[in-house]
Design a protein around this motif. Structure first.
Motif, PDB file in Angstrom:
ATOM      1  N   LEU A 183       0.876  -1.182   0.000  1.00 45.86           N
ATOM      2  CA  LEU A 183       0.000   0.000   0.000  1.00 45.86           C
ATOM      3  C   LEU A 183       0.908   1.225   0.000  1.00 45.86           C
ATOM      4  CD1 LEU A 183      -2.676  -1.229   2.543  1.00 45.86           C
ATOM      5  CD2 LEU A 183      -3.040  -0.773   0.104  1.00 45.86           C
ATOM      6  N   ASP A 184       1.106   1.779  -1.184  1.00 45.59           N
ATOM      7  CA  ASP A 184       2.095   2.828  -1.376  1.00 45.59           C
ATOM      8  C   ASP A 184       1.455   4.214  -1.463  1.00 45.59           C
ATOM      9  OD1 ASP A 184       0.848   2.738  -3.855  1.00 45.59           O
ATOM     10  OD2 ASP A 184       2.607   1.944  -4.895  1.00 45.59           O
ATOM     11  N   GLY A 185       2.291   5.200  -1.630  1.00 50.48           N
ATOM     12  CA  GLY A 185       1.831   6.584  -1.713  1.00 50.48           C
ATOM     13  C   GLY A 185       0.855   6.823  -2.844  1.00 50.48           C
ATOM     14  N   GLU A 186       1.055   6.185  -3.972  1.00 50.65           N
ATOM     15  CA  GLU A 186       0.139   6.333  -5.114  1.00 50.65           C
ATOM     16  C   GLU A 186      -1.251   5.825  -4.751  1.00 50.65           C
ATOM     17  OE1 GLU A 186      -2.317   5.011  -8.270  1.00 50.65           O
ATOM     18  OE2 GLU A 186      -1.136   3.555  -7.125  1.00 50.65           O
ATOM     19  N   PHE A 187      -1.322   4.677  -4.071  1.00 52.23           N
ATOM     20  CA  PHE A 187      -2.624   4.151  -3.648  1.00 52.23           C
ATOM     21  C   PHE A 187      -3.291   5.121  -2.678  1.00 52.23           C
ATOM     22  CE2 PHE A 187      -5.193   2.146  -0.395  1.00 52.23           C
ATOM     23  CZ  PHE A 187      -6.213   1.631  -1.173  1.00 52.23           C
ATOM     24  N   TRP A 188      -2.543   5.566  -1.663  1.00 52.31           N
ATOM     25  CA  TRP A 188      -3.144   6.447  -0.649  1.00 52.31           C
ATOM     26  C   TRP A 188      -3.572   7.782  -1.244  1.00 52.31           C
ATOM     27  CZ3 TRP A 188      -5.337   4.188   2.959  1.00 52.31           C
ATOM     28  CH2 TRP A 188      -4.804   3.052   3.547  1.00 52.31           C
ATOM     29  N   GLU A 189      -2.863   8.248  -2.239  1.00 46.96           N
ATOM     30  CA  GLU A 189      -3.278   9.482  -2.905  1.00 46.96           C
ATOM     31  C   GLU A 189      -4.643   9.289  -3.564  1.00 46.96           C
ATOM     32  OE1 GLU A 189      -1.691  12.030  -6.641  1.00 46.96           O
ATOM     33  OE2 GLU A 189      -0.185  11.558  -5.096  1.00 46.96           O
ATOM     34  N   ARG A 190      -4.807   8.178  -4.265  1.00 44.08           N
ATOM     35  CA  ARG A 190      -6.105   7.883  -4.893  1.00 44.08           C
ATOM     36  C   ARG A 190      -7.184   7.669  -3.841  1.00 44.08           C
ATOM     37  NH1 ARG A 190      -6.523   3.178  -7.294  1.00 44.08           N
ATOM     38  NH2 ARG A 190      -4.529   2.312  -6.631  1.00 44.08           N
ATOM     39  N   MET A 191      -6.863   6.918  -2.806  1.00 45.57           N
ATOM     40  CA  MET A 191      -7.841   6.609  -1.761  1.00 45.57           C
ATOM     41  C   MET A 191      -8.315   7.884  -1.066  1.00 45.57           C
ATOM     42  SD  MET A 191      -9.285   3.891  -0.528  1.00 45.57           S
ATOM     43  CE  MET A 191     -10.141   3.295   0.917  1.00 45.57           C
ATOM     44  N   LEU A 192      -7.376   8.735  -0.687  1.00 46.94           N
ATOM     45  CA  LEU A 192      -7.738   9.945   0.049  1.00 46.94           C
ATOM     46  C   LEU A 192      -8.368  11.024  -0.839  1.00 46.94           C
ATOM     47  CD1 LEU A 192      -4.752   9.992   2.519  1.00 46.94           C
ATOM     48  CD2 LEU A 192      -7.161   9.547   3.073  1.00 46.94           C
ATOM     49  N   ALA A 193      -8.329  10.828  -2.138  1.00 41.56           N
ATOM     50  CA  ALA A 193      -9.057  11.722  -3.039  1.00 41.56           C
ATOM     51  C   ALA A 193     -10.549  11.408  -3.033  1.00 41.56           C
ATOM     52  CB  ALA A 193      -8.500  11.617  -4.459  1.00 41.56           C
ATOM     53  N   HIS A 194     -10.914  10.208  -2.552  1.00 40.67           N
ATOM     54  CA  HIS A 194     -12.316   9.774  -2.577  1.00 40.67           C
ATOM     55  C   HIS A 194     -12.882   9.430  -1.205  1.00 40.67           C
ATOM     56  CE1 HIS A 194     -12.589   9.663  -6.940  1.00 40.67           C
ATOM     57  NE2 HIS A 194     -11.334   9.251  -6.910  1.00 40.67           N
ATOM     58  N   TYR A 195     -12.035   9.239  -0.222  1.00 42.69           N
ATOM     59  CA  TYR A 195     -12.463   8.887   1.139  1.00 42.69           C
ATOM     60  C   TYR A 195     -11.837   9.854   2.131  1.00 42.69           C
ATOM     61  CZ  TYR A 195     -14.313   4.320  -0.271  1.00 42.69           C
ATOM     62  OH  TYR A 195     -15.057   3.318  -0.847  1.00 42.69           O
ATOM     63  N   SER A 196     -12.609  10.236   3.138  1.00 41.59           N
ATOM     64  CA  SER A 196     -12.039  11.039   4.222  1.00 41.59           C
ATOM     65  C   SER A 196     -11.152  10.146   5.082  1.00 41.59           C
ATOM     66  CB  SER A 196     -13.160  11.633   5.081  1.00 41.59           C
ATOM     67  OG  SER A 196     -13.805  10.612   5.830  1.00 41.59           O
ATOM     68  N   GLN A 197     -10.317  10.749   5.902  1.00 43.84           N
ATOM     69  CA  GLN A 197      -9.477   9.967   6.799  1.00 43.84           C
ATOM     70  C   GLN A 197     -10.333   9.131   7.752  1.00 43.84           C
ATOM     71  OE1 GLN A 197      -6.550  12.507   8.638  1.00 43.84           O
ATOM     72  NE2 GLN A 197      -5.485  12.829   6.703  1.00 43.84           N
ATOM     73  N   LYS A 198     -11.425   9.698   8.224  1.00 36.79           N
ATOM     74  CA  LYS A 198     -12.343   8.962   9.100  1.00 36.79           C
ATOM     75  C   LYS A 198     -12.891   7.735   8.380  1.00 36.79           C
ATOM     76  CE  LYS A 198     -16.845   9.458  11.395  1.00 36.79           C
ATOM     77  NZ  LYS A 198     -17.474   8.346  10.705  1.00 36.79           N
TER      78      LYS A 198
END
Length: 159
Positions: free
Chosen positions: A111-126
């Motif tokens: 689970l790398d930075g590219e994945f987290w960038e995409r994930m956090l573009a669509h999901y809040s941290q909560k």
């Protein structure tokens, strides 16, 4: 079944409750909490849950569909989850939920930075924390039931 279940005992209740009374009921409470207290939409919730079920091979989890006020995902949703990379049945949040579930279960070190960038573009941290806790519950308890071969006798705790 791997575990000897006494005659007349319900397998899930026996394994989760009677065999380990200091752990099982707490696990059951956590297991139910992800259904009772989620704020995630039904489609992303089910995409993640079903992807974990597909990976675990838990018979009950594969057959189960979460019901929210009489609403369930459509027929064939499970096939779309298995094909999350290419299906046109998903919006980006749903696709990411299935992807995260798969990566969480089989390649969490990737689970790398590219994945987290995409994930956090669509999901809040909560929402990420909530989804992660749901994934942990499904991965642990679905796998527990499958490994002990009690998944064919499974019902959601408290039901």
């Amino acid at each position: 079944m791997i575990i000897d279940i006494p005659e007349g005992k319900e397998p899930i209740g026996y394994v989760w409750g009677e065999m380990v009374p200091g752990i099982g009921p707490a696990a059951a409470t956590f297991s139910m909490a992800v259904y009772e207290h989620t704020t995630l939409g039904l489609r992303e919730f089910e995409a993640a849950r079903l992807r974990i079920a597909q990976i675990n091979g838990c018979l009950f989890c594969l057959d189960w569909r979460t019901d929210r006020d009489g609403v369930k995902v459509e027929e064939g949703f499970d096939e779309a989850v298995a094909e999350w990379r290419t299906t046109d049945a998903f919006d980006e949040r749903t696709r990411l939920a299935a992807e995260y579930a798969e990566r969480y279960a089989v390649s969490h070190h990737e689970l790398d930075g590219e994945f987290w960038e995409r994930m956090l573009a669509h999901y809040s941290q909560k929402e990420v924390v909530e989804l992660t806790m749901c994934l942990g519950s499904w991965l642990a308890f679905g796998r527990l039931n499958r490994v002990l071969e009690i998944d064919a006798a499974c019902v959601l705790p408290g039901r």
